[in-house]
Design an enzyme around this catalytic site. Sequence first.
Site, PDB file in Angstrom:
ATOM      1  N   HIS A  34      39.366 -21.804  74.927  1.00  0.00           N
ATOM      2  CA  HIS A  34      38.822 -22.113  73.598  1.00  0.00           C
ATOM      3  C   HIS A  34      38.114 -20.867  73.091  1.00  0.00           C
ATOM      4  CE1 HIS A  34      35.054 -22.444  75.743  1.00  0.00           C
ATOM      5  NE2 HIS A  34      35.574 -23.380  76.534  1.00  0.00           N
ATOM      6  N   HIS A  37      35.860 -18.788  75.412  1.00  0.00           N
ATOM      7  CA  HIS A  37      36.505 -17.825  76.321  1.00  0.00           C
ATOM      8  C   HIS A  37      36.915 -16.560  75.562  1.00  0.00           C
ATOM      9  CE1 HIS A  37      37.676 -21.721  78.445  1.00  0.00           C
ATOM     10  NE2 HIS A  37      37.107 -21.034  79.415  1.00  0.00           N
ATOM     11  N   GLN A  61      35.655 -25.861  94.146  1.00  0.00           N
ATOM     12  CA  GLN A  61      34.426 -26.134  93.390  1.00  0.00           C
ATOM     13  C   GLN A  61      34.393 -27.550  92.826  1.00  0.00           C
ATOM     14  OE1 GLN A  61      35.390 -22.785  90.570  1.00  0.00           O
ATOM     15  NE2 GLN A  61      34.457 -24.123  89.046  1.00  0.00           N
ATOM     16  N   LYS A 149      27.059 -21.082  78.988  1.00  0.00           N
ATOM     17  CA  LYS A 149      27.224 -22.542  78.992  1.00  0.00           C
ATOM     18  C   LYS A 149      26.996 -23.083  80.408  1.00  0.00           C
ATOM     19  CE  LYS A 149      29.129 -26.626  77.901  1.00  0.00           C
ATOM     20  NZ  LYS A 149      29.904 -26.957  79.038  1.00  0.00           N
ATOM     21  N   ASP A 150      27.553 -22.396  81.415  1.00  0.00           N
ATOM     22  CA  ASP A 150      27.303 -22.743  82.815  1.00  0.00           C
ATOM     23  C   ASP A 150      26.200 -21.806  83.307  1.00  0.00           C
ATOM     24  OD1 ASP A 150      29.463 -24.749  83.403  1.00  0.00           O
ATOM     25  OD2 ASP A 150      30.667 -23.091  82.683  1.00  0.00           O
ATOM     26  N   MET A 184      31.155 -25.484  73.124  1.00  0.00           N
ATOM     27  CA  MET A 184      32.593 -25.501  73.444  1.00  0.00           C
ATOM     28  C   MET A 184      32.792 -25.583  74.949  1.00  0.00           C
ATOM     29  SD  MET A 184      34.457 -23.019  70.791  1.00  0.00           S
ATOM     30  CE  MET A 184      34.143 -23.184  69.042  1.00  0.00           C
TER      31      MET A 184
END
Length: 279
Positions: A34, A37, A61, A149-150, A184
């Site tokens: 998206h 990235h 993971q 985001k992470d 996103m």
Amino acid sequence: MRRIPSARDMQSQALEWRASGKRIAFVPTMGYLHEGHLRLVDEAKRRADIVVMSIYVNPTQFGPLEDFEKYPRDLERDAAMAEARGVDCLFIPDSADIYPPGHQTFVTVEDLSRGLCGVFRPGHFRGVATVVAALFLIVQPHVAVFGEKDYQQLKVIQRMALDLHMPVEVVGLPTVREATGLAMSSRNAYLSEAEKLEALKLGRAILLAQDLARGGEKRVAVIAEKGRDLLAEGGDLRIQYAEIVDAETLASLEVLDKPARLILAVYINKKRLIDNGPL
Ligand code: PAF
């Protein structure tokens, strides 16, 4: 854009680039790309001569009850998007390549992996650190670009690179949001329109916390409670955790006296969403 499926070919190509003085930037992904990235690709292009993107859905993971099997995948769509944005090389290994037969070596970043998502996804960050370490050794990047985001993942990877003396700069970029404020994520593909509306509460809770902090509120418990109240309105969203932590160590805070982060994980129906923002 070149596609390289084999780890050995990827590594020898990377070593060749390095030997000829080229700078390599790396954007590791699990695909289903998206705009978030693609912004990492833009930054990678600014920082290096060659941009390598990996697409690999890493089984180690995911927990046994998580979404590894149904994680969205569409290689041809991803390849077209990556190429259009200027990726030079797409590394698309399979598991036998990343985890050679008899594989038994894992990387654990101790304290940073323990709290927040680590409580609810045991083994997740061990899987992330292990695959990213392997990818770094294969792709040999000078710089690697990740999304905030992470956020916990970013901190785990930065710590790993530091602790293991990896000669790679790990850069984090702010979360890219839809015009609505929704962060996103490839996993947004799981959400219905109604669930997307509900998910806007995460961004709103972060904005509320930021407003309170800007207005001079220093008590973490007060800010966190107001954030939780906003998330709980209407009762359609279940909070897994909503914590304000030290932005570097991810340790709990009582007072906002240093850079901090509000980090959220919630369930909307059976779908888990995470988000975070600086305070
Ligand atoms: O953030 C992701 O997409 C993944 O966790 C990563 C860093 C590519 C490792 O599999």
